[in-house]
Design a protein around this motif. Structure first.
Motif, PDB file in Angstrom:
ATOM      1  N   THR A  44       0.833  -1.209   0.000  1.00 59.83           N
ATOM      2  CA  THR A  44       0.000   0.000   0.000  1.00 59.83           C
ATOM      3  C   THR A  44       0.863   1.253   0.000  1.00 59.83           C
ATOM      4  O   THR A  44       0.543   2.243  -0.668  1.00 59.83           O
ATOM      5  CB  THR A  44      -0.941  -0.009   1.227  1.00 59.83           C
ATOM      6  OG1 THR A  44      -1.854  -1.111   1.095  1.00 59.83           O
ATOM      7  CG2 THR A  44      -1.718   1.284   1.325  1.00 59.83           C
ATOM      8  N   THR A  73      -8.175   3.707  -2.744  1.00 60.04           N
ATOM      9  CA  THR A  73      -7.445   3.069  -1.649  1.00 60.04           C
ATOM     10  C   THR A  73      -8.435   2.371  -0.727  1.00 60.04           C
ATOM     11  O   THR A  73      -9.647   2.395  -0.950  1.00 60.04           O
ATOM     12  CB  THR A  73      -6.645   4.105  -0.841  1.00 60.04           C
ATOM     13  OG1 THR A  73      -7.565   4.939  -0.114  1.00 60.04           O
ATOM     14  CG2 THR A  73      -5.795   4.967  -1.759  1.00 60.04           C
ATOM     15  N   GLN A  74      -7.922   1.757   0.334  1.00 58.72           N
ATOM     16  CA  GLN A  74      -8.795   1.105   1.311  1.00 58.72           C
ATOM     17  C   GLN A  74      -9.372   2.108   2.302  1.00 58.72           C
ATOM     18  O   GLN A  74     -10.269   1.764   3.075  1.00 58.72           O
ATOM     19  CB  GLN A  74      -8.022   0.014   2.057  1.00 58.72           C
ATOM     20  CG  GLN A  74      -7.564  -1.114   1.150  1.00 58.72           C
ATOM     21  CD  GLN A  74      -6.990  -2.278   1.924  1.00 58.72           C
ATOM     22  OE1 GLN A  74      -7.663  -2.899   2.742  1.00 58.72           O
ATOM     23  NE2 GLN A  74      -5.734  -2.592   1.652  1.00 58.72           N
ATOM     24  N   ARG A  75      -8.880   3.345   2.267  1.00 57.82           N
ATOM     25  CA  ARG A  75      -9.408   4.393   3.154  1.00 57.82           C
ATOM     26  C   ARG A  75     -10.391   5.244   2.368  1.00 57.82           C
ATOM     27  O   ARG A  75     -10.092   6.353   1.927  1.00 57.82           O
ATOM     28  CB  ARG A  75      -8.270   5.242   3.713  1.00 57.82           C
ATOM     29  CG  ARG A  75      -7.336   4.475   4.612  1.00 57.82           C
ATOM     30  CD  ARG A  75      -6.391   5.394   5.335  1.00 57.82           C
ATOM     31  NE  ARG A  75      -5.371   5.940   4.465  1.00 57.82           N
ATOM     32  CZ  ARG A  75      -4.205   5.368   4.213  1.00 57.82           C
ATOM     33  NH1 ARG A  75      -3.918   4.195   4.758  1.00 57.82           N
ATOM     34  NH2 ARG A  75      -3.322   5.931   3.407  1.00 57.82           N
ATOM     35  N   THR A  76     -11.597   4.695   2.174  1.00 58.62           N
ATOM     36  CA  THR A  76     -12.602   5.353   1.345  1.00 58.62           C
ATOM     37  C   THR A  76     -13.257   6.508   2.096  1.00 58.62           C
ATOM     38  O   THR A  76     -13.748   6.337   3.205  1.00 58.62           O
ATOM     39  CB  THR A  76     -13.691   4.345   0.922  1.00 58.62           C
ATOM     40  OG1 THR A  76     -13.055   3.250   0.262  1.00 58.62           O
ATOM     41  CG2 THR A  76     -14.681   4.992  -0.016  1.00 58.62           C
ATOM     42  N   ARG A 133     -16.898   1.355  -0.603  1.00 59.01           N
ATOM     43  CA  ARG A 133     -15.763   0.990  -1.458  1.00 59.01           C
ATOM     44  C   ARG A 133     -16.212   0.806  -2.903  1.00 59.01           C
ATOM     45  O   ARG A 133     -15.534   1.210  -3.851  1.00 59.01           O
ATOM     46  CB  ARG A 133     -15.122  -0.299  -0.949  1.00 59.01           C
ATOM     47  CG  ARG A 133     -14.299  -0.156   0.310  1.00 59.01           C
ATOM     48  CD  ARG A 133     -12.992   0.599   0.099  1.00 59.01           C
ATOM     49  NE  ARG A 133     -12.163  -0.016  -0.931  1.00 59.01           N
ATOM     50  CZ  ARG A 133     -11.387  -1.075  -0.750  1.00 59.01           C
ATOM     51  NH1 ARG A 133     -11.344  -1.653   0.437  1.00 59.01           N
ATOM     52  NH2 ARG A 133     -10.665  -1.556  -1.726  1.00 59.01           N
ATOM     53  N   ASP A 151      -6.274  -0.470  -4.698  1.00 66.67           N
ATOM     54  CA  ASP A 151      -5.783  -1.227  -3.548  1.00 66.67           C
ATOM     55  C   ASP A 151      -6.887  -2.178  -3.087  1.00 66.67           C
ATOM     56  O   ASP A 151      -7.911  -1.748  -2.563  1.00 66.67           O
ATOM     57  CB  ASP A 151      -5.385  -0.270  -2.419  1.00 66.67           C
ATOM     58  CG  ASP A 151      -4.580  -0.969  -1.328  1.00 66.67           C
ATOM     59  OD1 ASP A 151      -4.352  -2.180  -1.447  1.00 66.67           O
ATOM     60  OD2 ASP A 151      -4.180  -0.288  -0.367  1.00 66.67           O
ATOM     61  N   GLU A 152      -6.701  -3.457  -3.312  1.00 71.67           N
ATOM     62  CA  GLU A 152      -7.643  -4.520  -2.932  1.00 71.67           C
ATOM     63  C   GLU A 152      -9.066  -4.247  -3.447  1.00 71.67           C
ATOM     64  O   GLU A 152     -10.029  -4.186  -2.678  1.00 71.67           O
ATOM     65  CB  GLU A 152      -7.667  -4.709  -1.411  1.00 71.67           C
ATOM     66  CG  GLU A 152      -6.350  -5.193  -0.826  1.00 71.67           C
ATOM     67  CD  GLU A 152      -6.017  -6.644  -1.172  1.00 71.67           C
ATOM     68  OE1 GLU A 152      -6.772  -7.259  -1.938  1.00 71.67           O
ATOM     69  OE2 GLU A 152      -4.990  -7.145  -0.668  1.00 71.67           O
ATOM     70  N   ASN A 155     -12.114  -6.976  -2.632  1.00 71.97           N
ATOM     71  CA  ASN A 155     -12.441  -7.396  -1.261  1.00 71.97           C
ATOM     72  C   ASN A 155     -13.937  -7.487  -0.989  1.00 71.97           C
ATOM     73  O   ASN A 155     -14.371  -8.310  -0.202  1.00 71.97           O
ATOM     74  CB  ASN A 155     -11.793  -6.450  -0.245  1.00 71.97           C
ATOM     75  CG  ASN A 155     -10.453  -6.985   0.236  1.00 71.97           C
ATOM     76  OD1 ASN A 155      -9.956  -7.981  -0.263  1.00 71.97           O
ATOM     77  ND2 ASN A 155      -9.861  -6.309   1.204  1.00 71.97           N
ATOM     78  N   THR A 180      -3.712  -6.826  -4.902  1.00 67.98           N
ATOM     79  CA  THR A 180      -4.792  -7.753  -4.602  1.00 67.98           C
ATOM     80  C   THR A 180      -4.215  -9.105  -4.231  1.00 67.98           C
ATOM     81  O   THR A 180      -3.135  -9.478  -4.679  1.00 67.98           O
ATOM     82  CB  THR A 180      -5.752  -7.915  -5.798  1.00 67.98           C
ATOM     83  OG1 THR A 180      -6.789  -8.849  -5.449  1.00 67.98           O
ATOM     84  CG2 THR A 180      -5.035  -8.430  -7.035  1.00 67.98           C
ATOM     85  N   ASP A 437      -8.351 -10.347   4.109  1.00 64.99           N
ATOM     86  CA  ASP A 437      -7.199  -9.796   4.845  1.00 64.99           C
ATOM     87  C   ASP A 437      -6.000 -10.739   4.895  1.00 64.99           C
ATOM     88  O   ASP A 437      -5.074 -10.515   5.681  1.00 64.99           O
ATOM     89  CB  ASP A 437      -7.585  -9.410   6.293  1.00 64.99           C
ATOM     90  CG  ASP A 437      -8.700  -8.382   6.338  1.00 64.99           C
ATOM     91  OD1 ASP A 437      -8.570  -7.364   5.645  1.00 64.99           O
ATOM     92  OD2 ASP A 437      -9.690  -8.607   7.034  1.00 64.99           O
TER      93      ASP A 437
END
Length: 592
Positions: A44, A73-76, A133, A151-152, A155, A180, A437
């Motif tokens: 990341t 990113t994973q921080r939406t 997301r 990023d992922e 998921n 991923t 995860d």
């Protein structure tokens, strides 16, 4: 090829730990790059530095002039007061004259991501993390860009959504950099692989299968000290070579070299031997559902279903998000009762259920203590492991095993939950999205354990690679109240879903065509224009009602029951508004 982004001797550390150490690389137009590596290894961080979201401590990052880039990113973060339409379109400058075309494009992307019934005027403030997301991903996918950084992204998608995203990205001309752990996605989409390891970025041609081969070959030549990782890579390669024709028919690497690597690797599992052993441990009866009805709210998930799960059965369960897979697993695990019929459990069954929720553990416990609290040693098929050894299998090195539970990340807590579950030596495993995860190395460790595990296994997962690897049969929930066996596995599931969607589209088109007049007379045209004006007035009134409802919602912020009533009223209004808009568009088409 045009170079879009360059990293030159980039260093990036958090605390004293260097995640990127002198990294130099570039992304060219049209490249589709998959990024792999251990959790916490810097994947990341690499994406954030490359995308300009984080500054390097040293080195240089340069971008081509007028680069158009989208990053998810994973921080939406979405504006709390935004609707779906605002969240997807407003940041990208779509103008009012393109409103209908833009709406159609958004609906198409959201449908592909599994959000078919979502209204564009739905507020995002009540969305779950997974829904946010997917909305953020849709905002990136509707844009015309040069580089997409993800990023992922898989998921929170089901198997069908992952396949749609892969097809969509293959059709686009833009470059892609994606982190991923979904190995099918990596192999299908990517033509290059970056492995982030010990602060370096190793670069490989090809997708996941090519990376696995190169990694195993590198381990063989160097006679690497990491014997466990080498063996797992070789076993994975053996499975790739002996697996489905679709994987083995591609001339992706030299046959001679591959055969030399896997010549002494045993088959991943001896199914007959494992089933025989499971029968001795479990007897004839394991889990059975007889004439079961299963409902959630006003939806019927199962209608008079009988399902017998026997000793040694290894079953994968698939279906779209919201089809009831998790509810069915809870029924199998005895955590909820059927609405009709009965559940039967064998007398010798020791069942373990991995849920998507994290269980609370005392925060002061160390990782090793949390595992040893269940048992100090465990026998899992052909493996006999101590608590410490099992912890290592799930990514907790000897130093990390003394970390307090309260200091673990969400992903680490899930790995600990899985280790504790296996430490209890169950003979029936019910796993709900076990790959969430987990990095690829930990996935390989998990699959290796499950390969030789002599018990009954039921898995829900969007990771088709894991389902194909560890399961012998696949069942699906199609929303018709039945549980459908799919001898053709995931491929058959996707084919059936395509057929169902095509049939629904055909029925809808026939209904629309039947409703269309074949050429309007003067009177019919007058009536259509009159109805069109009535629709416009109705839309104005609905917009006023929507505004008032939002005001009432703000006033009722501290009244939960009133909020629920208002939210229900708002959802009904949104549905009514969409129906009127659809009729407006139909009339506009008739009038040309």
């Amino acid at each position: 090829m045009v170079n879009l982004v360059n990293l030159e001797s980039v260093h990036k550390s958090y605390g004293v730990r260097p995640l990127l150490d002198g990294v130099s690389l570039g992304v060219s137009a049209g490249e589709r790059i998959g990024v792999v590596g251990l959790n916490g290894g810097g994947k990341t961080t690499l994406l954030e530095v490359l995308a300009g979201l984080a500054e390097p401590d040293d080195g240089r990052v340069s971008q081509s002039r007028d680069l158009r880039m989208a990053v998810v990113t994973q921080r939406t973060e979405l504006p709390e007061d935004a609707t779906v339409r605002n969240a997807v379109l407003d940041p990208h400058g779509f103008t009012a004259e393109h409103e209908w075309a833009a709406d159609a494009k958004v609906r198409s992307v959201l449908s592909g991501l599994g959000m078919t019934k979502l209204g564009l005027d739905t507020p995002v403030k009540d969305f779950s993390g997974g829904e946010r997301r997917r909305v953020a991903l849709a905002a990136a996918l509707v844009r015309d860009i040069d580089l997409l950084v993800l990023d992922e992204p898989t998921n929170h998608l089901d198997v069908e959504g992952v396949r749609w995203l892969a097809d969509h990205l293959l059709e686009r001309k833009c470059a892609l950099v994606v982190v991923t752990h979904d190995r099918w996605f990596l192999d299908t989409v990517c033509n290059r692989t970056w492995e982030v390891v010990d602060g370096r970025v190793e670069q490989y041609e090809g997708g996941y299968a090519d990376w696995i081969f190169a990694r195993a070959e590198r381990a063989r030549i160097a006679q690497a000290a990491e014997e466990k990782r080498q063996n797992l890579a070789r076993k994975e390669l053996a499975w790739l070579q002996r697996g489905a024709k679709a994987r083995t028919s591609k001339p992706r690497y030299r046959v001679e070299a591959a055969e030399a690597l896997i010549s002494d690797v045993p088959e991943p599992r001896d199914s007959a031997e494992l089933v025989a052993f499971a029968k001795r441990r479990l007897g004839k009866t394991v889990l059975e559902l007889e004439d079961v009805d299963l409902r959630v709210a006003d939806r019927t998930l199962l209608d008079g279903v009988t399902w017998r799960i026997g000793p040694g059965d290894r079953l994968g369960l698939v279906g779209v998000n919201g089809s009831g897979k998790t509810t069915l697993l809870k029924l199998l695990a005895g955590e909820r009762e059927p609405d009709a019929g009965k559940r039967i459990e064998g007398k010798t069954v020791r069942l373990a259920h991995l849920t998507q929720e994290l269980h609370d553990l005392p925060g002061h416990w160390r990782v090793r203590e949390a595992i040893e609290n269940v048992a100090e040693r465990v026998t899992l098929g052909k493996y006999e492991l101590s608590a410490s050894q099992l912890g290592e299998r799930f990514g907790f090195g000897k130093g990390r095993q003394w970390t307090p539970v309260e200091d673990l990340s969400g992903g680490e807590r899930r790995r600990l939950q899985l280790a504790r579950l296996l430490m209890a030596e169950p003979n029936v495993l019910v796993l709900d999205e076990p790959t969430n995860d987990l990095d690829i190395d930990t996935l390989q460790q998990l699959e290796d354990l499950l390969d030789g595990w002599p018990g009954t296994l039921v898995v829900v997962s969007h990771d088709r690679y894991l389902v194909e690897r560890v399961c012998d049969s696949v069942y699906a929930l199609f929303g018709d109240g039945r549980l459908t066996h799919l001898p053709g596995g995931i491929d058959e599931y996707l084919e059936r879903r395509e057929s169902l969607l095509a049939a629904e589209t055909s029925v809808g088109k026939q209904a629309t065509d039947a409703a269309k007049p074949r050429g309007l007379s003067g009177a019919e045209e007058h009536a259509a224009r009159k109805e069109l004006a009535r629709c416009e007035r109705q839309l104005d009134k609905l917009a006023e009602r929507e505004q008032k409802l939002h005001e009432k919602l703000a006033e009722a912020a501290t009244e939960p029951e009133r909020l629920a009533e208002l939210n229900s009223e708002l959802r009904a209004l949104h549905q009514e508004k969409e129906d009127v808009e659809a009729r407006w568009m139909e009339l506009a088409d008739q009038l040309g």
